[in-house]
Design a protein around this motif. Sequence first.
Motif, short mmCIF file in Angstrom:
data_model
loop_
_atom_site.label_atom_id
_atom_site.label_comp_id
_atom_site.label_asym_id
_atom_site.label_seq_id
_atom_site.Cartn_x
_atom_site.Cartn_y
_atom_site.Cartn_z
N ARG A 9 46.61 -19.83 23.33
CA ARG A 9 45.02 -20.32 22.94
C ARG A 9 44.59 -19.64 21.65
O ARG A 9 44.59 -19.68 20.52
CB ARG A 9 44.65 -20.74 24.17
N ARG A 10 44.94 -18.17 22.18
CA ARG A 10 44.21 -16.71 21.71
C ARG A 10 45.45 -16.98 20.55
O ARG A 10 44.71 -16.43 18.73
CB ARG A 10 44.50 -15.73 21.79
N GLN A 11 46.58 -17.11 20.40
CA GLN A 11 47.39 -17.05 19.32
C GLN A 11 47.43 -18.31 18.39
O GLN A 11 47.22 -17.96 16.86
CB GLN A 11 48.73 -16.73 19.34
N ALA A 12 46.76 -19.42 18.85
CA ALA A 12 46.71 -20.44 17.46
C ALA A 12 46.17 -20.18 16.60
O ALA A 12 45.21 -20.33 15.64
CB ALA A 12 46.19 -21.22 18.18
N LEU A 13 44.17 -18.74 17.37
CA LEU A 13 43.64 -18.96 16.54
C LEU A 13 43.78 -17.81 14.90
O LEU A 13 42.40 -18.25 13.82
CB LEU A 13 42.35 -18.09 16.65
N ILE A 14 44.77 -17.36 15.66
CA ILE A 14 44.77 -16.67 14.23
C ILE A 14 45.89 -17.17 13.24
O ILE A 14 46.58 -16.47 12.09
CB ILE A 14 45.53 -14.72 14.88
N GLN A 15 46.65 -18.17 13.30
CA GLN A 15 47.29 -18.90 12.15
C GLN A 15 46.42 -19.15 11.16
O GLN A 15 45.88 -19.46 11.06
CB GLN A 15 48.19 -20.38 13.23
N GLY A 16 47.17 -18.14 10.13
CA GLY A 16 47.15 -18.70 8.71
C GLY A 16 47.45 -19.38 7.57
O GLY A 16 48.36 -19.89 7.87
N GLY A 17 46.81 -19.62 6.44
CA GLY A 17 47.75 -20.17 5.27
C GLY A 17 48.04 -19.35 3.66
O GLY A 17 48.93 -20.18 3.34
N HIS A 18 47.62 -18.23 3.77
CA HIS A 18 47.53 -17.20 3.16
C HIS A 18 49.04 -16.98 3.09
O HIS A 18 49.65 -16.62 3.62
CB HIS A 18 46.40 -16.65 2.58
N TRP A 160 40.60 -13.13 12.06
CA TRP A 160 42.20 -12.44 11.74
C TRP A 160 43.28 -13.59 11.49
O TRP A 160 42.41 -14.11 12.41
CB TRP A 160 42.80 -11.24 12.90
N LYS A 161 43.69 -12.94 10.48
CA LYS A 161 44.35 -14.32 9.91
C LYS A 161 45.94 -14.00 9.45
O LYS A 161 46.12 -12.80 9.10
CB LYS A 161 43.66 -15.53 9.06
N GLU A 162 46.62 -14.54 10.08
CA GLU A 162 48.48 -14.08 9.82
C GLU A 162 49.18 -14.85 8.67
O GLU A 162 48.58 -16.00 8.21
CB GLU A 162 48.93 -14.50 10.81
#
Length: 256
Positions: A9-18, A160-162
């Motif tokens: 759940r916490r890892q899903a929050l940081i998925q980004g698209g940049h 935080w976004k990846e």
Amino acid sequence: ASSGLFPTRRQALIQGGHPVHPGPQPGVIYAMLLDLAGEDEGLAAAGELQNPARDAAALTIVAVDLSTLKDPFIERPSYRAVHRRLWVGVKHASLYAELRAVAERWRARWIVVDATGVGAGLSSFLAAAFPLRVIPFTFTQASKSQLGWDFTALLDTGRWKEFDPASAPPEQAALQSAFFEQLTYCQFEILPGPARTIRWGVPEGARQPASGEVLHDDLLFSAALSTRLDEQDWKVAGQPALVRRPDPLKELDHVL
């Protein structure tokens, strides 16, 4: 009892698209987050690192998004991971020159550096090269615990976004994959007492099930150092906070 600190759940929050940034982009504010080797780093009699497999330095470069400063419920910046580097078995004396070149190329506004133990020397050299831009961080039980609480809060608020791994060259995609692996294997334990101190990290000696390779948490702690950026003065975009010392003559005039 211990459990995973970064569940799915916490890892899903940081998925980004940049996308990954191959180099600095115009108009973007960057910061460098540097985690150095563990406590077992040192020099053998012949001048070689005692444990090159563990003596790694992990660097995360983030783009700082100041738009969330205007959100009354956040009032802090957000961070987008745009580039990573990992040096294994490189002595700090050799690493300094490369880090200085990276900081100059990326025009790093802030450089957060692990200044624990042998890292204090490298931190001081960088501070001399980049006055008012280096933020040293010393790991103790208390400071590491607070870092863990602060980093999970940062992630839970979506700050935080990846980068999108599809946009990344193989080296960057591999480092991001290693970062998520370290998140997955990171454990935490709340110690008894009112301070709610947590002990967290990838367990010593943990290995990947498939390859049997030893797992580390250097990329994880590098990212966690972003929480120290929250403490800086971002009110004036693009300018590091300056410590203004009082003018004794003006103070005397005020008293008179």
